[in-house]
Structure formats: structure tokens, C-alpha cells
Design a protein around this motif. Structure first.
Motif, short mmCIF file in Angstrom:
data_model
loop_
_atom_site.label_atom_id
_atom_site.label_comp_id
_atom_site.label_asym_id
_atom_site.label_seq_id
_atom_site.Cartn_x
_atom_site.Cartn_y
_atom_site.Cartn_z
N ALA A 58 -0.09 -8.35 1.61
CA ALA A 58 1.10 -8.08 2.43
C ALA A 58 2.35 -7.89 1.57
N ASN A 59 2.32 -8.41 0.36
CA ASN A 59 3.55 -8.42 -0.45
C ASN A 59 3.58 -7.38 -1.57
N ARG A 60 2.44 -6.96 -2.01
CA ARG A 60 2.40 -6.06 -3.16
C ARG A 60 1.80 -4.71 -2.78
N LEU A 61 2.17 -3.71 -3.54
CA LEU A 61 1.65 -2.36 -3.28
C LEU A 61 0.56 -2.05 -4.30
N PHE A 62 -0.45 -1.33 -3.86
CA PHE A 62 -1.56 -1.02 -4.75
C PHE A 62 -1.85 0.47 -4.75
N LEU A 63 -2.50 0.91 -5.80
CA LEU A 63 -2.93 2.30 -5.90
C LEU A 63 -4.25 2.48 -5.17
N SER A 64 -4.70 3.72 -5.05
CA SER A 64 -5.97 3.96 -4.34
C SER A 64 -7.16 3.60 -5.24
N GLN A 65 -8.28 3.34 -4.60
CA GLN A 65 -9.48 2.95 -5.35
C GLN A 65 -9.89 4.06 -6.32
N GLU A 66 -9.71 5.30 -5.86
CA GLU A 66 -10.08 6.45 -6.70
C GLU A 66 -9.29 6.43 -8.01
N VAL A 67 -8.01 6.09 -7.90
CA VAL A 67 -7.17 6.04 -9.10
C VAL A 67 -7.62 4.91 -10.02
N TYR A 68 -7.93 3.74 -9.43
CA TYR A 68 -8.36 2.62 -10.26
C TYR A 68 -9.63 2.97 -11.04
N GLU A 69 -10.52 3.72 -10.38
CA GLU A 69 -11.76 4.10 -11.07
C GLU A 69 -11.46 5.01 -12.26
N LYS A 70 -10.52 5.93 -12.05
CA LYS A 70 -10.14 6.84 -13.14
C LYS A 70 -9.52 6.05 -14.29
N VAL A 71 -8.71 5.06 -13.94
CA VAL A 71 -8.04 4.25 -14.96
C VAL A 71 -9.07 3.47 -15.77
N ILE A 72 -10.06 2.92 -15.09
CA ILE A 72 -11.10 2.15 -15.79
C ILE A 72 -11.83 3.06 -16.77
N GLN A 73 -12.13 4.27 -16.33
CA GLN A 73 -12.81 5.22 -17.19
C GLN A 73 -11.95 5.54 -18.42
N GLU A 74 -10.66 5.73 -18.18
CA GLU A 74 -9.74 6.05 -19.26
C GLU A 74 -9.63 4.90 -20.25
N LEU A 75 -9.59 3.68 -19.73
CA LEU A 75 -9.54 2.50 -20.60
C LEU A 75 -10.77 2.47 -21.50
N HIS A 76 -11.89 2.79 -20.91
CA HIS A 76 -13.15 2.80 -21.65
C HIS A 76 -13.10 3.85 -22.77
N ASP A 77 -12.57 5.04 -22.42
CA ASP A 77 -12.57 6.17 -23.37
C ASP A 77 -11.63 5.95 -24.55
N THR A 78 -10.51 5.27 -24.31
CA THR A 78 -9.48 5.20 -25.35
C THR A 78 -9.63 3.98 -26.26
N GLU A 79 -10.58 3.16 -25.98
CA GLU A 79 -10.68 1.87 -26.68
C GLU A 79 -10.67 2.01 -28.20
N SER A 80 -11.46 2.95 -28.70
CA SER A 80 -11.69 2.99 -30.14
C SER A 80 -10.46 3.36 -30.96
N TYR A 81 -9.43 3.92 -30.31
CA TYR A 81 -8.26 4.37 -31.05
C TYR A 81 -7.14 3.32 -31.09
N SER A 82 -7.37 2.17 -30.47
CA SER A 82 -6.24 1.29 -30.20
C SER A 82 -5.53 0.81 -31.45
N ASP A 83 -6.25 0.53 -32.53
CA ASP A 83 -5.59 0.05 -33.73
C ASP A 83 -4.71 1.11 -34.36
N LYS A 84 -5.21 2.35 -34.33
CA LYS A 84 -4.42 3.47 -34.85
C LYS A 84 -3.12 3.59 -34.06
N ARG A 85 -3.27 3.48 -32.75
CA ARG A 85 -2.08 3.65 -31.90
C ARG A 85 -1.05 2.56 -32.16
N LYS A 86 -1.56 1.37 -32.43
CA LYS A 86 -0.65 0.26 -32.72
C LYS A 86 0.16 0.56 -33.99
#
Lengths: 175, 556
Positions: free
Chosen positions: A79-107
Motif C-alpha cells: 500500500a505504501n510503495r510503488l513497484f515495477l511490472s513483473q516483466e521489467v523485473y525479469e529483464k533486470v534479473i537477466q541484465e544483472l546476470h549478463d553484466t556480472e563479469s565486468y563489474s571490477d572493470k567498471r569499478k
């Protein structure tokens, strides 16, 4: 948990913390709530570490625990917070998975990009991330409107993101 | 005109969400952006990562003087664990398993409350009185509610030393403000935008009204703010969804120039008499003495319509943005330097490319704000044409080499061809740096990508079209073919393939949509045979002096 295992937990947690936190933050997208969930998750992981199977992925295990915390949080906060759609969350999870290996470089790239920022922009970042001031407080202090500070911070963050991207491309090209 | 740059707008939505200050409407926009564009999902994750790294949990310090709290915390945990492992055992007192229940409290069932009409009446009255006092107490003393924000300023000097800075909010009904010189931009809360040129004395009268005693202003009024009015000593101008400029003189003379849409002009001190319509492309003068209205010549460049203090850009007319100038490290309005070169290996440089070389991949050019990068087009591998990773799928296989830099308006005689200094010419007119004409030279194989979002952001404009003329310069008589491409986000929008004519220009006109991000120009060797063992005349790129003349973006 055996006492000797606790150092191991801390080592694993130090390495996997970022991935778990990014997962929580991307699912909750509210900084302080994400921190609360992260704290609960870390505490639960600590408590259940005996059940963690050595050789399996620690951060995935942490994410599995965080998922339940997030579900419970959403139920409570629907009731208090706003959320994104499930479809978007799934895309985000996929993106998190894909970008993992570059994280140290990005830092590393981020560290370089910070040096390119104007001093006044660095000061605003410092007020938020290091002094813990909210955007509203920074706006007051800097004589800006609330919408003004969001625009400034958006510009700074967008510049950092683009700078990181360009830096990585240059590094990749030069390899 | 666009209100925000899309890139910043998206980032702003993410930051609003992180701070817990996002509205349902903004959340809907964020959701729409993320679900419709997978690149946005990547942007989202990258922003969260930056947020994490800069936060106390991450490992990146904003300022070096600050300690790395995350590392300290982890060290602290390690020490604790070590301490726990090596510390002597001690006996703990056993806590009772369950707390003792002292008393069981049983609450009586709640009674249904009833409110009489009298009670309700009293309650509402009390609330109204309370609200009246509270509001009265907290209203700004000069009766003004803040209705506008100073969003930008350039070389501005105010009469009052304590005056405003970017982001200052301005209340209605305050004292008149005196801008001695420079430019300011005011954004009203109803989304009307006013650019004021000093010297000017003005007063914000309300969310939809501004008084101009003297000075020049240019108002851009979106549909939602129709009715926005400007009051001068002798006139009132009511907007009907327009862009217009008003100049008020000390003696009361007022000029109105309408650039877009329609306004209603009411002449006379009290401005209560009937008005006359003034349409786009026309102008009126109202006499300060007699309040008579006369037609005057419409002047498109009389007012500063927009400016950007960051890039030192001032726009008096909707410009044609010169991409050759941007290649020369200019702002698109003629500030560039023809010595600048873009090289697919070295990037931004002043040094001339010597000899034939091969290059792969896409090279960003961070030094030039409106240029994303350069590359040597070659379809043998996936040809990336932007930092976002847009792919030029139709890129032909080429020799993969180049022997010239990307240049804008090359200096007269600097190009070397047929063993003599040469200058680009078409139809007897040359395109050297001092010719007054503009061109981008992309001797095959070269490609160049412009960042349209960066341009939109700096100019606060939409881009409607890319226009130029393409051809092969004739100063090297050789029968060779070359191909020209214009891409938007990696997609071919124009091509002229295996073209052989010399000294002939071909019209190019490509519509640019609001969502288009990158514009790429490319020239390839046209599939001519490539002989690496011979001299340069036997390479596939030989004679391919591909030129994009008068390359401009039309801004709106």
C-alpha cells in the motif's frame, strides 16, 4: 556454525555482497528499504551458513534468501510503495546476470571518471554518499530547488555512466 | 522544444525511486521506459551499480580524504571472527526458554462511534479555522507563493548583490528584479519558459503572468500553459500556445514578435480593452505615448530564444546545426578549428594520418561532446557504430583500411593528391576552411557517429532532419567506386552504393525521430579490388574522396 567457518563466511560475503545488494536494490529500488532487507538477508545468511553447500555459488544462495525477504517486504509495503511490472523485473534479473563479469572493470572505470567531474559535482556526491545527506537537505544547503537537485544529480550520474561506458570501450579496444 | 534530455530524465526517475520520492505517474514512466527498451534496462542496472559503489557498502570513494568504510567494516568483521575463534571459552547464563506471561489482557469489543450532525459541523468549522491560521502563518510574507525557478544563467549580473543563482525559486508578487546584464532562463511551474535578456526589470506576478518594465524576453508556452501573459507599461500580451518575444523600452514603447502560434495583444495602460490577434511571422509596435498599434517588420533573430551556459551556446533562431563544425570541435555554429582530425586509431588528434593502416572496432571520442566515435567500416565482423553497441548489419566487406583522417572543412591545400596540394571542389566551388561552405571528408573507409541526444540536451531542441549532399571529389582522376551510408541507430536510412561519378553531388535528406539516438555517416571502398602488395594507387580505397557537403541538422 563452527567458529572456524565464520572467517570463511566473511570472505565469501565480502565477495558476493555486491551482487546480492544489487539484486535487492533492483527489486526494491528504494535505498533505505534495500539496506534494511540487505541487513536482514546478511543476518539470515550468517545464521544459516551451516546449510550452505561448499562449492556452490554463495551469492546465488544469498539471493535465494533475499528473495523471501523481498516477497515479505512487498506484501507488507504494497500500500505504501510503488513497484515495477513483473516483466521489467525479469529483464533486470537477466541484465544483472549478463553484466556480472565486468563489474571490477567498471569499478576501476568509475574511479577514473570521478576524477573528471567538476569539483562542485564531486561535492554534491560527497554530501549524499559520504555525509549521508538527503537530496532535500543538499538542495537546501546548495540553494537549489528540490527538482533542481534531482536534475543536477541526474546529470552527474548520467555523465558517470556514459564515462564508464566509454572508458570500457577504449580499454576493450586497446586490449 | 523538449523539456528534458531523455537520458537525464530517465536517470532522474531512477534517483527518485531510490530516494523513495517517485510519484505513481513517474513510476509508470520508468516502467514504460524499462519495458520498451532493453538498453534502458542496462542503463538501470549500471546506475544501481554506480549507486552501490559510491554508497557506504561499495568500494569507491567520492573524495580521497574519506576512509573506505566498506573495507573497514569487512576488516572489522574479520577481526571479530578471529577474536571469536581464539578467545577463551566462557560460560553463559542460561536464559529461560520462554518469557513468563504476567497478565493476559482481554480487550473489550470496539464500540461503533456515532457522530452527530452538530459534532460534524463543529469539527469542520474547527478544521477550517485551524487551516486558516496555519496557512496564514506559513505563507511567504510578501504574499507570494513560489511559482518559478531560475533554471539557467549566463554572464548575469543582478542589481541586488544578494540575488539569485541557478535553482533559486521565485515567489509571485515579490519586489521587481533588476537584471543588469546577461541572460537568465525562468521555468514557471506551469511549464512556460522565459528567457530574459539584461538589462531588464521585471516582476513575477503569478504562475501564469510576468510584468516587464523594460528589457527583452522570449517566452515558450506549451499547450498546458496557454493563457500565459506578459504585462508591459502599455500592453498586455496573452499567449494562445506560442513562442513570442517582447521588448519593452524605458519610455513605454513595446514590440511584440510572434515566432510560432498566435497571441492576443491588448494595448493601453489598463489593458482592458479588446485585443488584436498577432500571428506567427508578424510583429507589432505599441507606442508608449499614444498606445497606438502599428505593424513593424518581423525579425526572427531579435531575441535570444534559448541558451546553454554549459556549452556557451546562444540561439537567436532555430539553427541549422553544422556537423562539419562539430567535427572541427565546434558547437555546430561555427566555433570549430579545421586543424582538428578524428582518427579511427588515435581518436581526437591534430596529427595527420600518414600512410595506409588497418583498424577494427569502434573508437569513442570523449573529447568532443557531440561525437560518439569513429571507426573503419568493415562487414567482415560485426560492425559496431556507437558506444551503445548499435550494429551496422548491412555494412559491406571492405579492405578494412584507411589512409586519411575524418576532417571538417580541411584547410585549403592540405589534402595531398596526385603529388600536389588539393582542395575539395564541386561545380567550381571549393570547400576549404575559408570558403564559407562546409563539408565533412570521409575518405573510404571511414565512419563517424554523432550523439543526437547530447545535441538535443545542449540545445534543448528536437532534431527534425539531417540534410547534406554527397559526392566524390574530382581532384584525383581515377575510376574507382565508393559507397556512402547514412545510418540512424545502426539502421541504413540512406545509401549510395558503388558510386563512380566524380564532382557530382547527390541530395540526402533523412528524417530524425525523437527517439533516434545516433547518426552515423560512413564511406566504404565500394568493393574495388585491393592489392596490398602494390603502391597506394592499387588499394581498394584509392581515389575514394567521399565528401558530405553542407551537412546540417535541422533543429526545432
Amino acid at each position: 556454525m563452527a567458529l572456524s567457518d565464520r572467517s570463511q563466511f566473511i570472505e565469501l560475503y565480502s565477495r558476493g555482497q555486491k551482487k546480492i545488494y544489487l539484486y535487492v536494490l533492483s527489486m526494491v529500488h528504494h535505498q533505505s528499504d534495500a539496506e534494511d532487507i540487505m541487513q536482514q538477508t546478511a543476518s539470515e545468511m550468517w545464521r544459516l551458513f551451516d546449510r550452505f553447500k561448499e562449492g556452490t555459488n554463495f551469492s546465488s544462495w544469498g539471493i535465494a534468501i533475499a528473495k523471501y525477504k523481498i516477497l515479505s517486504y512487498r506484501k507488507k509495503q504494497s500500500a505504501n510503495r510503488l513497484f515495477l511490472s513483473q516483466e521489467v523485473y525479469e529483464k533486470v534479473i537477466q541484465e544483472l546476470h549478463d553484466t556480472e563479469s565486468y563489474s571490477d572493470k567498471r569499478k576501476n572505470a568509475l574511479q577514473g571518471c570521478l576524477k573528471k567531474l567538476h569539483e562542485s559535482d564531486l561535492q554534491k556526491l560527497s554530501l549524499h554518499y559520504e555525509d549521508g545527506l538527503s537530496y532535500s537537505k543538499i538542495a537546501q544547503q546548495q540553494n537549489l530547488s528540490k527538482s533542481g537537485i534531482y536534475k543536477v544529480m541526474a546529470r552527474i550520474h548520467a555523465s558517470l555512466r556514459i564515462c564508464i561506458k566509454q572508458t570500457l570501450l577504449v580499454w576493450d579496444t586497446n586490449v | 522544444m523538449c523539456e528534458h534530455n531523455a537520458k537525464y530524465d530517465f536517470t532522474e526517475l531512477v534517483l527518485l525511486a531510490l530516494q523513495g520520492e517517485i510519484t505513481p505517474e513517474q513510476m509508470e514512466r520508468l516502467n514504460a521506459a524499462l519495458s520498451s527498451d532493453s538498453a534502458r534496462v542496462q542503463d538501470y542496472v549500471e546506475l544501481l551499480e554506480i549507486y552501490f559503489e559510491l554508497s557506504s557498502s561499495g568500494g569507491v570513494e567520492v573524495s580521497p580524504r574519506v576512509n573506505n568504510s566498506a573495507e573497514e567494516y569487512n576488516t572489522f568483521l574479520r577481526v571479530l571472527a578471529e577474536e571469536e575463534r581464539t578467545a577463551p571459552e566462557c560460560e553463559l547464563l542460561q536464559e529461560p526458554l520462554e518469557r513468563e506471561l504476567i497478565q493476559k489482557v482481554i480487550y473489550p469489543p470496539g464500540e461503533k462511534r456515532t457522530i452527530s450532525k452538530f459534532s460534524l459541523f463543529m469539527l469542520l468549522n474547527t478544521a477550517a479555522i485551524f487551516l486558516f491560521f496555519v496557512l496564514f502563518q506559513f505563507l511567504p510574507p510578501k504574499g507570494g507563493i513560489e511559482v518559478a525557478t531560475l533554471t539557467d544563467s549566463m554572464n548575469s549580473k543582478w542589481a541586488d548583490a544578494s540575488s539569485m543563482v541557478k535553482g533559486s525559486r521565485i515567489a509571485a508578487g515579490g519586489d521587481p528584479l533588476v537584471l543588469r546584464e546577461g541572460l537568465i532562463e525562468l521555468q514557471f511551474d506551469n511549464q512556460a519558459t522565459v528567457v530574459m535578456e539584461g538589462p531588464a526589470r521585471f516582476q513575477i506576478l503569478a504562475e501564469d503572468r510576468i510584468g516587464l518594465e523594460y528589457g527583452k524576453l522570449y517566452a515558450v508556452v506549451p499547450k498546458g500553459a496557454i493563457g500565459f501573459s506578459v504585462y508591459t507599461q502599455q500592453a498586455k500580451i496573452i499567449d494562445m500556445g506560442t513562442e513570442f518575444g517582447v521588448q519593452a523600452e524605458f519610455d513605454g514603447d513595446t514590440q511584440l514578435h510572434v515566432m510560432k502560434g498566435k497571441t492576443i495583444l491588448m494595448a493601453g495602460g489598463n489593458a482592458d480593452t479588446g485585443g488584436i490577434e498577432v500571428d506567427n511571422g508578424s510583429a507589432r509596435r505599441i507606442s508608449g505615448d499614444t498606445q497606438t498599434v502599428t505593424d513593424i517588420p518581423f525579425q526572427t533573430a531579435r531575441f535570444v530564444r534559448a541558451f546553454d551556459s554549459l556549452h556557451h551556446i546562444i540561439l537567436r533562431e532555430p539553427p541549422l546545426l553544422d556537423l562539419a563544425d562539430i567535427v572541427r570541435n565546434g558547437n555546430g555554429l561555427g566555433t570549430g578549428n579545421s586543424s582538428v582530425r578524428l582518427n579511427p586509431i588515435r581518436g581526437f588528434t591534430y596529427a595527420q594520418q600518414v600512410g595506409y593502416a588497418n583498424a577494427e572496432g569502434f573508437l569513442p571520442v570523449p573529447e568532443l561532446p557531440f561525437i560518439d566515435g569513429v571507426f573503419v567500416p568493415n562487414g567482415r565482423a560485426k560492425q559496431i557504430v556507437s558506444t551503445r553497441g548499435d550494429v551496422f548489419n548491412e555494412c559491406p566487406e571492405t579492405s578494412g583500411g584507411f589512409d586519411c583522417d575524418v576532417m571538417g572543412n580541411p584547410v585549403r591545400g592540405i589534402l595531398w593528391s596526385n603529388s600536389q596540394p588539393s582542395t575539395i571542389q564541386f561545380y567550381g566551388q571549393d570547400y576549404a576552411d575559408d570558403s564559407g561552405r562546409t563539408c565533412i571528408v570521409l575518405h573510404a573507409n571511414l565512419g563517424l557517429t554523432f550523439d543526437l541526444d547530447a545535441i538535443r540536451s545542449a540545445y534543448r531542441c528536437d532534431i527534425s532532419r539531417f540534410v547534406c549532399r554527397v559526392g566524390i571529389a574530382d581532384f584525383q582522376q581515377k575510376e574507382s567506386r565508393a559507397s556512402f551510408y547514412v545510418l540512424v541507430d545502426g539502421q541504413v536510412r540512406y545509401s549510395l552504393l558503388q558510386y563512380q561519378e566524380r564532382a557530382v553531388l547527390n541530395d540526402v535528406s533523412v528524417a530524425i525521430r525523437k527517439t533516434d539516438r545516433f547518426l552515423t555517416l560512413a564511406a566504404t571502398d565500394g568493393g574495388d579490388p585491393d592489392n596490398p602488395d602494390g603502391d597506394n594507387d592499387h588499394r581498394a580505397i584509392s581515389g575514394d574522396w567521399c565528401v558530405f557537403t553542407e551537412p546540417v541538422l535541422r533543429l526545432e
